[in-house]
Design a protein around this motif. Structure first.
Motif: not given
Length: 128
Positions: A1-15, A17-25
């Motif tokens: 079964q694929l397991q997903l782990v997200e990272s990134g996010g948090g507090l971001v300034q408007a305008g 870039p927002l990055r949300l890596p998603c790693a799979a195992s």
């Protein structure tokens, strides 16, 4: 079964870039369709975007069209979604999702039940 782990996010300034890596195992990421949902406070989980296994079929919610892109690193088994020019209304918990069934033309998988595996979610707060 694929397991997903997200990272990134948090507090971001408007305008900014927002990055949300998603790693799979557990499986090879490239064999799965990819999707993203978000859930703002006191709201239902909302479809954001979906990409077929090859990337040839894509769907976006109107509010992110032209601002949301992804890239894949098949060696790291990680997908890198990026939202450009984030707005305060993009504040939410973001979830990546995958499914072994591929996406079809004319049938966007917009409901959570269309997706088999989910990441744990990443809180994103966009400040003005």
């Amino acid at each position: 079964q694929l397991q997903l782990v997200e990272s990134g996010g948090g507090l971001v300034q408007a305008g900014g870039p927002l990055r949300l890596p998603c790693a799979a195992s557990g499986r090879t990421f490239s064999n799965y369709a990819m999707g993203w949902f978000r859930q703002a406070a006191r709201k239902e989980r909302e479809f954001v975007a979906a990409f077929s296994k090859s990337g040839g079929i894509t769907y976006y919610v109107d509010s992110v069209k032209g601002r949301f892109t992804i890239s894949r690193d098949n060696v790291k088994n990680t997908v890198y979604p990026q939202m450009n020019s984030p707005k305060t209304e993009d504040t939410a918990v973001y979830y990546c999702a995958t499914d072994a069934s591929d996406i079809e033309y004319g049938r966007p998988p917009r409901v959570p039940g269309d997706w088999g595996s989910w990441g744990q979610g990443a809180q994103v707060t966009v400040s003005s």
